[in-house]
Scaffold this motif. Sequence first.
Motif, PDB file in Angstrom:
ATOM      1  N   HIS A   1       0.832  -1.208   0.000  1.00 15.94           N
ATOM      2  CA  HIS A   1       0.000   0.000   0.000  1.00 15.94           C
ATOM      3  C   HIS A   1       0.864   1.254   0.000  1.00 15.94           C
ATOM      4  O   HIS A   1       0.669   2.166  -0.802  1.00 15.94           O
ATOM      5  CB  HIS A   1      -0.907  -0.030   1.228  1.00 15.94           C
ATOM      6  CG  HIS A   1      -1.709   1.219   1.433  1.00 15.94           C
ATOM      7  ND1 HIS A   1      -2.882   1.468   0.763  1.00 15.94           N
ATOM      8  CD2 HIS A   1      -1.482   2.295   2.236  1.00 15.94           C
ATOM      9  CE1 HIS A   1      -3.352   2.651   1.151  1.00 15.94           C
ATOM     10  NE2 HIS A   1      -2.530   3.165   2.043  1.00 15.94           N
ATOM     11  N   TYR A   2       1.836   1.301   0.906  1.00 16.35           N
ATOM     12  CA  TYR A   2       2.646   2.507   1.015  1.00 16.35           C
ATOM     13  C   TYR A   2       3.681   2.625  -0.102  1.00 16.35           C
ATOM     14  O   TYR A   2       4.042   3.737  -0.497  1.00 16.35           O
ATOM     15  CB  TYR A   2       3.309   2.581   2.399  1.00 16.35           C
ATOM     16  CG  TYR A   2       2.341   3.022   3.474  1.00 16.35           C
ATOM     17  CD1 TYR A   2       1.814   4.310   3.471  1.00 16.35           C
ATOM     18  CD2 TYR A   2       1.920   2.137   4.462  1.00 16.35           C
ATOM     19  CE1 TYR A   2       0.905   4.705   4.443  1.00 16.35           C
ATOM     20  CE2 TYR A   2       1.010   2.526   5.437  1.00 16.35           C
ATOM     21  CZ  TYR A   2       0.509   3.820   5.417  1.00 16.35           C
ATOM     22  OH  TYR A   2      -0.393   4.219   6.371  1.00 16.35           O
ATOM     23  N   SER A   3       4.164   1.500  -0.623  1.00 14.21           N
ATOM     24  CA  SER A   3       5.116   1.605  -1.734  1.00 14.21           C
ATOM     25  C   SER A   3       4.431   2.112  -3.001  1.00 14.21           C
ATOM     26  O   SER A   3       5.079   2.726  -3.850  1.00 14.21           O
ATOM     27  CB  SER A   3       5.797   0.252  -1.992  1.00 14.21           C
ATOM     28  OG  SER A   3       4.919  -0.684  -2.571  1.00 14.21           O
ATOM     29  N   ARG A  27       2.536   4.516  -2.968  1.00 17.84           N
ATOM     30  CA  ARG A  27       2.392   5.957  -2.750  1.00 17.84           C
ATOM     31  C   ARG A  27       3.709   6.644  -2.406  1.00 17.84           C
ATOM     32  O   ARG A  27       3.720   7.827  -2.086  1.00 17.84           O
ATOM     33  CB  ARG A  27       1.383   6.185  -1.606  1.00 17.84           C
ATOM     34  CG  ARG A  27      -0.037   5.847  -2.023  1.00 17.84           C
ATOM     35  CD  ARG A  27      -0.909   5.470  -0.833  1.00 17.84           C
ATOM     36  NE  ARG A  27      -2.278   5.255  -1.273  1.00 17.84           N
ATOM     37  CZ  ARG A  27      -2.675   4.161  -1.914  1.00 17.84           C
ATOM     38  NH1 ARG A  27      -1.822   3.181  -2.180  1.00 17.84           N
ATOM     39  NH2 ARG A  27      -3.938   4.036  -2.304  1.00 17.84           N
ATOM     40  N   THR A  28       4.798   5.915  -2.463  1.00 20.96           N
ATOM     41  CA  THR A  28       6.095   6.470  -2.077  1.00 20.96           C
ATOM     42  C   THR A  28       6.864   6.941  -3.305  1.00 20.96           C
ATOM     43  O   THR A  28       7.033   6.188  -4.255  1.00 20.96           O
ATOM     44  CB  THR A  28       6.938   5.416  -1.321  1.00 20.96           C
ATOM     45  OG1 THR A  28       6.271   5.082  -0.110  1.00 20.96           O
ATOM     46  CG2 THR A  28       8.326   5.946  -1.015  1.00 20.96           C
ATOM     47  N   TYR A  61      12.000   0.343   0.379  1.00 29.90           N
ATOM     48  CA  TYR A  61      11.448  -0.738   1.187  1.00 29.90           C
ATOM     49  C   TYR A  61      12.326  -1.983   1.160  1.00 29.90           C
ATOM     50  O   TYR A  61      12.585  -2.581   2.207  1.00 29.90           O
ATOM     51  CB  TYR A  61      10.018  -1.052   0.720  1.00 29.90           C
ATOM     52  CG  TYR A  61       9.082   0.083   1.001  1.00 29.90           C
ATOM     53  CD1 TYR A  61       8.478   0.214   2.251  1.00 29.90           C
ATOM     54  CD2 TYR A  61       8.823   1.063   0.042  1.00 29.90           C
ATOM     55  CE1 TYR A  61       7.629   1.280   2.530  1.00 29.90           C
ATOM     56  CE2 TYR A  61       7.987   2.131   0.307  1.00 29.90           C
ATOM     57  CZ  TYR A  61       7.392   2.236   1.552  1.00 29.90           C
ATOM     58  OH  TYR A  61       6.575   3.293   1.821  1.00 29.90           O
TER      59      TYR A  61
END
Length: 458
Positions: free
Chosen positions: A74-76, A78-79, A89
């Motif tokens: 999820h966060y990758s 948006r990174t 990551y």
Amino acid sequence: MNKNKPTIAQKPRLSFWQIFNMSFGFLGIQFGFALQTGNASRILQTFGADVEHLSWFWLAAPITGMVVQPIIGHYSDRTWNRLGRRRPYFLTGAILSGVALFFMPNSSMLAALIPPIVVGAGMLMIMDASFNVAMEPFRALVADNLPDSQHTTGFSMQTCLIGVGAVIGSWLPYVFAEWFGIAKTANRGIVPDNVLYSFYIGAAVLIGAILWTVIRTKEYPPEVYATFHEKDETESGHQGGLLEIFSDLANMPKTMKQLGLVQFFSWFALFSMWVFTTPAVVDHVYHIPARDTSSSAYNDAANWVNVLFGVYNLVSAVYALLLPRIVKKLSRKKAHAFSLTMGGLGLISIFFISDPHLLILSMVGIGLAWGSILAMPYAILSSSIPAKKIGVYMGIFNFFITFPQIVNGIIGGPIVKYAYSGHAIYALVMAGVFMFLAAIAVLFVQDGKKIQIIEAAS
């Protein structure tokens, strides 16, 4: 026709060496993962774990994976920072994995404060969580950087390098003991030096390989990446943050759901193999009591299991290079079904073998299945999910890998103890049956988007 609709650019095809550099970090990850799968049960038994309890200790691995991978995905998605989108990551995961590889076999150092079995199980959990942090963004990186026509090539390259790393990691304890004379036995409750040194080298190789990919691979900046994909109109104006994972889970594509059943059967079988091969071979082939962990005979058997695991990984590495051609002749589903069937035959054949050297033949079948499991489901999946949610869906897809391991971890030990009277060999036979079920299930998967398999430009 909508004349205002923006033109979607095609991703440039990457060369062999670009794909190699992008995937090289997986060699290091799998080097460490092979040390874990080949030696964790042995280490835990050294610290006092009973055979029927091994699967419970291994529960830490899939539980952490189930939690970690969707969040990282999820966060990758948006990174975007100086290192890129995915690279921050898997670099973090590599450093944490290296630390865990160092400390797990040294758990006895803390025996005065904490029982070694508790420290060992904790390190197993941290190690697997770190592997998951590193693995998931690698899967997404292939889909990010490669055009659809090179997805199978990209995942096959990853599988090949996974195999190479796993072969070295699996064989290292045996090589240290038999070729270099490093001690393969130790006092009760202490991990032998050949295993200790293997874990130290594994930590260094893992971090070094990840750094190679971080330095040698570029990621598309947001504005360039956006030109390769249609804008997702549902992208804004709804849940944000981690709540969005649950929305994505509820709306997963049909193909992903169908692959979930295939993954359940496949990974239930793999978990049984990783947890119970050492005690099964020790008991059924070598006829050594499973509790005799400090004897030379037990450690010879355990070292041979490492060699066998290296064999199936070597087979998978070679097979991965052939998969794009096999898929071109058959289809992704038929190629995967054949591979899983060979894996089932390999696992069941262990029951009928009494010569340890003939177990190499069993590993050939398992290697074909492993090579396909690491490539085909992801190649099929990557063609069926939205481009802007590749990371989170790759993470969610990990549910179908971790859930069967959790189920097996809970029931596998009691089944071995009560149904199989402590004989772990029957857990491997059961694993073979589950491989056959996976082979049947994959034939019903909807692989709707036909991808032409084109060789990478040289």
